[in-house]
Scaffold this motif. Structure first.
Motif, PDB file in Angstrom:
ATOM      1  N   GLU A   1       0.838  -0.928   0.168  1.00  0.00           N
ATOM      2  CA  GLU A   1      -0.054   0.109  -0.084  1.00  0.00           C
ATOM      3  C   GLU A   1       0.886   1.208  -0.049  1.00  0.00           C
ATOM      4  OE1 GLU A   1      -2.981  -0.719  -0.413  1.00  0.00           O
ATOM      5  OE2 GLU A   1      -3.547  -2.577   0.599  1.00  0.00           O
TER       6      GLU A   1
ATOM      7  N   ASP B   1     -10.516  -4.075  -0.572  1.00  0.00           N
ATOM      8  CA  ASP B   1      -9.653  -4.258  -1.845  1.00  0.00           C
ATOM      9  C   ASP B   1     -10.754  -4.640  -2.811  1.00  0.00           C
ATOM     10  OD1 ASP B   1      -7.573  -3.564  -0.271  1.00  0.00           O
ATOM     11  OD2 ASP B   1      -6.951  -5.493  -0.025  1.00  0.00           O
TER      12      ASP B   1
ATOM     13  N   GLU C   1      -3.430  -5.285  -5.878  1.00  0.00           N
ATOM     14  CA  GLU C   1      -4.805  -5.562  -5.088  1.00  0.00           C
ATOM     15  C   GLU C   1      -5.387  -6.533  -5.324  1.00  0.00           C
ATOM     16  OE1 GLU C   1      -5.761  -3.402  -2.779  1.00  0.00           O
ATOM     17  OE2 GLU C   1      -4.579  -1.606  -3.176  1.00  0.00           O
TER      18      GLU C   1
ATOM     19  N   GLN D   1      -6.878  -8.986  -2.668  1.00  0.00           N
ATOM     20  CA  GLN D   1      -8.235  -9.333  -2.502  1.00  0.00           C
ATOM     21  C   GLN D   1      -8.117 -11.085  -2.306  1.00  0.00           C
ATOM     22  OE1 GLN D   1     -10.794  -9.790  -5.493  1.00  0.00           O
ATOM     23  NE2 GLN D   1     -12.732  -9.232  -4.370  1.00  0.00           N
TER      24      GLN D   1
END
Lengths: 263, 313
Positions: free
Chosen positions: B74, B128, B157, B161
């Motif tokens: 991130e 996400d 991402e 997830q």
């Protein structure tokens, strides 16, 4: 058997060092002074968690292969068996942890954190280099992998010691304050634990090399090594500061609150 | 003249030619992108906090390592996005200042607290997941540096997830206490996740122009519907439920119907009254202010070294 117990205790010592310093460094994640440096220290934390896993996994394997007298902790408690990386990290208490005190003291400011890392990783670089000669090929292999990471930790933290030591008046003063506070925990690095019996180990040589490198960096940074030499010690034998209990309370809480669960 | 430039610009957009930093662009396009990209960058940086909150408490070493790597990703996304925004003529320090003074926003979802380990699963799966739904079309954004940054962001991402879903999957196979922990987390995060797509189309003031400029490709409501349709199926794999009694497959529409969103809550959180708005911003301000002496020292040292090099040369 005594040799095996020593090797296991020594592996736990190395694993605990990595886990606890990894925990401390990970506390910076999201709170660093510069975004790039936030990423760097988080990455270093990740390296340490990886090292901890390697050492714990190997220790667990040896414990499970030799499950007799070596599974009693020094406080008399039985280890949870079969041992796994997680049982060793999450289900031992303060007195069973064997990490160096320097890894558990709080982060303080950026000077404190980077200086601590520098002093520790110079030590680790020497120690792991000796472990390349360990008769247990797995220990040597973990050391070899770790050296790649530790070399970067040395470089990164040394750069910060230089930058802060030779930066502004304030940064120099903060670095000097950090040195005064941390110095008492450096003597312990060179006290060979009773269980550190592998033939490849030579703590006097580690200390000599460490002194030489640290002195050179301090000199370049214009920092002073404290004259008082009192040594705080006991971590590798399970005698800790009060800080470790809080680290473990936080780190182990889910495993303790929800026992026997898969995560 | 201006009009001719504008015509060339819109032509490029219509032909799907990427706009690059040195190309002429309408001032409003530039400002819209600065607003959107910096808001996105801030969201990544603020988004480190609710997940960073669980690093020291992760329940296994494997989970701890994965979570650290994720939060570090991130930070990396924040870095690319700040860099993309800088190509539009704003500095990172200016953007931080806008964040710290409240002038710039970030995704409201990060103003909700992470109360249990299951939140790490749900943030991955739903938060996400919603982010990906919003962001995949941005890989085709008309502004080149943003589009390219988003390609990498989206790859990472989607990995996050899957990790989040996997955390929930393991909890779903776990003890009764773990299943309750997971269901509770889903209940708390579901509606805020739906709000991540922004206001309803008829109340979204910036959307029409952004669609024309191909900064945006789908409307808020279209993306939200797509997200509901996906999650309503995925939750069945977990054996959990979504907290919406109106959630029901509508054969005629070919979509799931879902209940009304509490827009009052949405606007409250946007305006700063969410459960963690103050904590999140305070944490960032503290990091910035307490880091000032470190940045000053690094700069002083770099200048000193540069000068020494000059003298030596």
């Amino acid at each position: 058997m005594a040799t095996m117990k020593n090797e296991i205790d020594f592996l736990l010592h190395l694993a605990d060092n990595a886990l606890i310093i990894g925990h401390r460094n990970s506390e910076w994640c999201g709170h660093g002074p510069i975004l790039e440096q936030d990423i760097a220290i988080t990455n270093i934390a990740l390296d340490y968690i990886g090292q901890a896993r390697n050492f714990y996994q190997h220790a667990a394997q040896l414990i499970n292969q030799h499950p007799t007298d070596i599974t009693i902790n020094q406080t008399g408690n039985n280890m949870v068996l079969p041992a796994t990386e997680d049982s060793l990290a999450y289900l031992r208490d303060v007195r069973e942890f064997k990490n160096l005190l320097i890894t558990e003291i709080p982060n303080g400011d950026w000077a404190y954190t980077t200086l601590r890392l520098y002093l520790l990783s110079e030590f680790e670089l020497q120690l792991f280099t000796q472990l390349l000669q360990h008769t247990d090929a797995q220990v040597a292999a973990i050391a070899e992998k770790s050296i790649k990471e530790v070399s970067y930790h040395v470089k990164w933290s040394q750069d910060w010691v230089l930058r802060l030591g030779d930066g502004t008046e304030e940064s120099k003063q903060r670095m000097q304050v950090a040195i005064e506070a941390i110095w008492a925990y450096t003597g312990e690095l060179f006290i060979q634990p009773d269980y550190a019996t592998a033939a490849c180990l030579n703590y006097a040589a580690i200390q000599a090399a460490w002194n030489k490198k640290v002195s050179a960096v301090f000199e370049e940074a214009g920092l002073n090594i404290p004259s008082k030499t009192f040594v705080q010690k006991g971590g590798p034998d399970g005698m800790h500061t009060e800080h470790l209990g809080y680290i473990l309370a936080e780190m182990q809480y889910l495993q303790r609150a929800y026992p026997n669960s898969e995560w | 003249m201006e009009q001719a430039f504008e015509q060339i610009f819109q032509d490029k957009i219509d032909r799907e030619v990427r706009i690059e930093p040195k190309d002429w662009m309408p001032e409003k396009y530039r400002q819209t992108l600065i607003r959107q990209i910096s808001q996105h960058a801030h969201s990544e940086i603020i988004g480190m906090l609710p997940e960073g909150n669980w690093i020291t408490r992760a329940p296994s070493l494997r989970r701890k390592a994965i979570l650290i790597a994720k939060v570090q990703d991130e930070a990396g996304h924040g870095l690319y996005l700040y860099s993309a925004a800088e190509t539009l003529g704003i500095s990172r320090d200016q953007m931080y200042d806008q964040l710290h003074t409240g002038k710039a926003k970030y995704s409201s979802i990060f103003n909700y607290p992470t109360l249990s380990w299951a939140d790490m699963g749900v943030v991955g799966w739903l938060v996400d997941g919603a982010a990906i739904m919003n962001q995949v079309p941005l890989c085709r954004s008309s502004f080149g540096p943003y589009a390219r940054a988003m390609v990498r962001v989206c790859k990472e991402e989607s990995f996050h997830q899957r990790q989040g879903f996997e955390i929930l999957y393991v909890l779903s196979k776990g003890t009764e206490a773990q299943r309750k922990m997971a269901q509770d987390a889903i209940n708390r995060w579901w509606w805020p996740s739906l709000m991540m797509f922004g206001p309803k189309d008829d109340e979204s003031p910036n959307s029409i122009q952004s669609m024309k400029w191909k900064i945006k490709r789908f409307s808020n409501d279209e993306l939200r519907q797509k997200f509901v349709d996906v999650c309503a199926e995925q939750v069945k794999v977990l054996g959990f439920t979504l907290p919406d009694k109106d959630l029901k497959w509508n054969e005629e529409r070919g979509h799931y119907d879902f209940g009304p969103i509490n827009w009052d809550e949405f606007w409250q959180v946007v305006q700063g009254n969410g459960p963690c708005n103050k904590e999140r911003l305070d944490a960032r301000k503290k990091a910035w202010e307490e880091g000032a002496w470190v940045r000053d020292a690094a700069l002083a040292y770099a200048n000193k070294k540069a000068k020494q090099k000059q003298v030596a040369a």
